[in-house]
Design a protein around this motif. Structure first.
Motif, PDB file in Angstrom:
ATOM      1  N   PHE A  37      18.465 -54.801  -8.471  1.00 16.52           N
ATOM      2  CA  PHE A  37      18.246 -53.989  -7.330  1.00 16.52           C
ATOM      3  C   PHE A  37      19.635 -53.664  -6.884  1.00 16.52           C
ATOM      4  CE2 PHE A  37      14.648 -56.354  -7.684  1.00 16.52           C
ATOM      5  CZ  PHE A  37      13.581 -55.497  -7.331  1.00 16.52           C
TER       6      PHE A  37
ATOM      7  N   SER B   8       4.293 -49.820  -1.634  1.00 11.12           N
ATOM      8  CA  SER B   8       3.854 -50.357  -0.132  1.00 11.12           C
ATOM      9  C   SER B   8       2.929 -51.484  -0.478  1.00 11.12           C
ATOM     10  CB  SER B   8       3.279 -49.104   0.679  1.00 11.12           C
ATOM     11  OG  SER B   8       2.080 -48.654  -0.033  1.00 11.12           O
TER      12      SER B   8
ATOM     13  N   ASP C 269      14.024 -60.522  -0.112  1.00 15.63           N
ATOM     14  CA  ASP C 269      14.809 -59.258   0.192  1.00 15.63           C
ATOM     15  C   ASP C 269      15.340 -58.616  -1.286  1.00 15.63           C
ATOM     16  OD1 ASP C 269      16.388 -57.074   0.787  1.00 15.63           O
ATOM     17  OD2 ASP C 269      17.354 -58.145   2.593  1.00 15.63           O
TER      18      ASP C 269
ATOM     19  N   LYS D 106      18.602 -52.617  -0.352  1.00 12.49           N
ATOM     20  CA  LYS D 106      17.170 -52.654  -0.462  1.00 12.49           C
ATOM     21  C   LYS D 106      16.173 -51.682  -0.787  1.00 12.49           C
ATOM     22  CE  LYS D 106      17.860 -55.251   4.029  1.00 12.49           C
ATOM     23  NZ  LYS D 106      17.372 -55.340   5.449  1.00 12.49           N
ATOM     24  N   ASN D 107      17.038 -50.191  -1.278  1.00 14.53           N
ATOM     25  CA  ASN D 107      16.432 -49.127  -1.269  1.00 14.53           C
ATOM     26  C   ASN D 107      16.437 -48.454  -3.033  1.00 14.53           C
ATOM     27  OD1 ASN D 107      15.616 -48.934   1.150  1.00 14.53           O
ATOM     28  ND2 ASN D 107      17.593 -48.170   1.825  1.00 14.53           N
ATOM     29  N   ILE D 108      17.411 -49.219  -3.759  1.00 10.91           N
ATOM     30  CA  ILE D 108      17.505 -48.669  -4.933  1.00 10.91           C
ATOM     31  C   ILE D 108      17.316 -49.924  -6.108  1.00 10.91           C
ATOM     32  CG2 ILE D 108      19.229 -48.029  -6.760  1.00 10.91           C
ATOM     33  CD1 ILE D 108      18.912 -46.085  -4.577  1.00 10.91           C
TER      34      ILE D 108
ATOM     35  N   PRO E  66      15.445 -44.424  -6.322  1.00  8.03           N
ATOM     36  CA  PRO E  66      15.044 -44.875  -5.030  1.00  8.03           C
ATOM     37  C   PRO E  66      14.013 -45.613  -5.324  1.00  8.03           C
ATOM     38  CG  PRO E  66      15.593 -42.530  -5.138  1.00  8.03           C
ATOM     39  CD  PRO E  66      16.080 -43.027  -6.450  1.00  8.03           C
ATOM     40  N   ILE E  67      13.706 -46.706  -4.404  1.00  8.34           N
ATOM     41  CA  ILE E  67      12.543 -47.641  -4.893  1.00  8.34           C
ATOM     42  C   ILE E  67      11.192 -46.889  -4.363  1.00  8.34           C
ATOM     43  CG2 ILE E  67      12.431 -48.608  -2.492  1.00  8.34           C
ATOM     44  CD1 ILE E  67      12.119 -51.377  -4.020  1.00  8.34           C
ATOM     45  N   ASN E  68      11.258 -45.900  -3.699  1.00  9.29           N
ATOM     46  CA  ASN E  68       9.889 -45.044  -3.190  1.00  9.29           C
ATOM     47  C   ASN E  68       9.576 -44.001  -4.335  1.00  9.29           C
ATOM     48  OD1 ASN E  68      11.970 -43.299  -2.522  1.00  9.29           O
ATOM     49  ND2 ASN E  68      11.168 -43.000  -0.356  1.00  9.29           N
ATOM     50  N   GLU E  69      10.322 -44.049  -5.460  1.00  6.36           N
ATOM     51  CA  GLU E  69      10.359 -42.982  -6.456  1.00  6.36           C
ATOM     52  C   GLU E  69       9.549 -43.695  -7.569  1.00  6.36           C
ATOM     53  OE1 GLU E  69      10.569 -39.772  -6.591  1.00  6.36           O
ATOM     54  OE2 GLU E  69      11.113 -39.729  -4.344  1.00  6.36           O
TER      55      GLU E  69
END
Length: 354
Positions: A21, A62, A72, A24-26, A40-43
């Motif tokens: 990681f 989610s 984390d 927090k977002n990648i 991106p983690i949401n992708e």
């Protein structure tokens, strides 16, 4: 989501497994070729089967849970490191040694940084050395990745006398793939110290935003072979010329003598120091004269109060300027002045050993 999970991309085909990681977002997704792709983690979504197009069940990011409520992703170490880029034509070795002024606007006071530039698709494991009276001294060593440059040292004018002869030795190789083997490189360069005093010696180049002085170590697999003067040969030439009379000038002053006032006189004219200058450039001759100048001062360094007169001639003042810079920066404690006009005319400088 954790390291080792299999994931697929939401907005593109393909996927891989989680390798690490970034913040927090990648998330770093490692594909089947071993490349780690920052995403991106949401992708991405976690999948249960190693099949990124059909036959999988998805679990939304989610909905991912972890037994540790304080978990984390940013706490995990970053494992991503981009692989070195390779370029067309880069399989021929090109390596350079470069010197960059720290403050080019203050050439009389600046220090310099030295870099090795690896302009090839190979890794190189190198040793950077300089020659001393007792042999060679290691200045830096290490490994340089393909198509990158490596800082090796910082130095000032006071160290230029130790850098007249340098050597770069290295072996070249690639990692994680086959490659054409290259011969080990042993390149020896002669560094012209006088150039460091001149602003125009540093020019625009392909490797730095700043002006730099760049020496070729190897280019397109061809090792540079600049003129390297054999120190033993220099000493032999000096011994020959110490007692040689100047027939061309019509006087009987040898290359070095002591006057009745116990003043040591050294004539730095090229015709006094060398049997011939054939094949030598003006820069080579100047370096030779400076070498005699330095060796003379070092030879008499224990004779406190001794006076040495160096005859350099008037000419264009290049040799005198180089001597003055040496005295100001390397031999600061030795006072100097113009020698007696009556005894030596124009073009002589007297140095007192302190």
């Amino acid at each position: 989501m954790k390291i080792g999970d299999k994931v697929r991309f939401l907005s593109d085909t393909g996927g891989g497994k989680v390798a690490g990681f970034q913040g927090k977002n990648i998330v770093l997704v490692e594909d089947s070729d071993g490349f780690q792709i920052p995403t991106p983690i949401n992708e991405v979504v976690v999948v249960e089967e190693d099949n990124y197009t059909t036959g999988f069940s998805e679990m939304p990011v989610s909905a991912v849970t972890n037994d540790d409520e304080d978990y984390d992703p940013a706490d995990r170490p970053v494992t991503f490191k981009a692989k070195p880029m390779e370029y067309k034509g880069g399989d021929r070795l090109s390596v350079y040694l470069a010197f960059v002024p720290v403050n080019i606007k203050e050439m009389s006071k600046t220090s310099f940084e030295a870099y090795l530039i690896n302009d090839s698709n190979y890794y190189i494991s190198f040793a950077y050395m300089s020659q001393t009276t007792d042999g060679w001294t290691l200045r830096a060593m290490g490994e340089i990745e393909p198509n990158t440059k490596e800082y090796v040292e910082k130095f000032g004018f006071d160290m230029l006398g130790d850098m007249e002869h340098v050597a770069v030795q290295f072996v070249a190789y690639k990692r994680d793939k086959s490659f054409a083997m290259k011969p080990a490189v042993d390149a020896r360069l002669r560094i012209d110290a006088v150039k460091f005093y001149k602003r125009h010696s540093f020019t625009e180049n392909d490797f730095f935003d700043e002006d730099a002085m760049v020496y070729t170590v190897i280019e397109n697999d061809t090792v540079a072979h600049p003129l390297v003067i054999d120190t033993k040969k220099i000493e032999a030439e000096m011994m020959k010329t110490v007692h040689r009379e100047d027939a061309t000038k019509g006087h009987d002053m040898p290359a070095r003598k002591r006057t009745k006032d116990n003043i040591i006189v050294v004539d730095l004219h090229a015709t006094e120091l060398l049997e011939t200058t054939a094949g030598m450039s003006s820069g080579d001759i100047l370096n030779y004269q400076l070498d005699v100048f330095r060796k003379t001062l070092d030879e008499h360094r224990m004779e406190k109060g001794a006076r040495i007169v160096f005859i350099h001639g008037k000419g264009e003042g290049v040799l005198r300027s180089a001597l003055v810079k040496e005295l100001r920066y390397k031999y600061k404690k030795y006072p100097f002045q113009d020698a007696s006009f009556r005894e030596y005319g124009y073009g002589a400088t007297q140095v007192t050993i302190k």
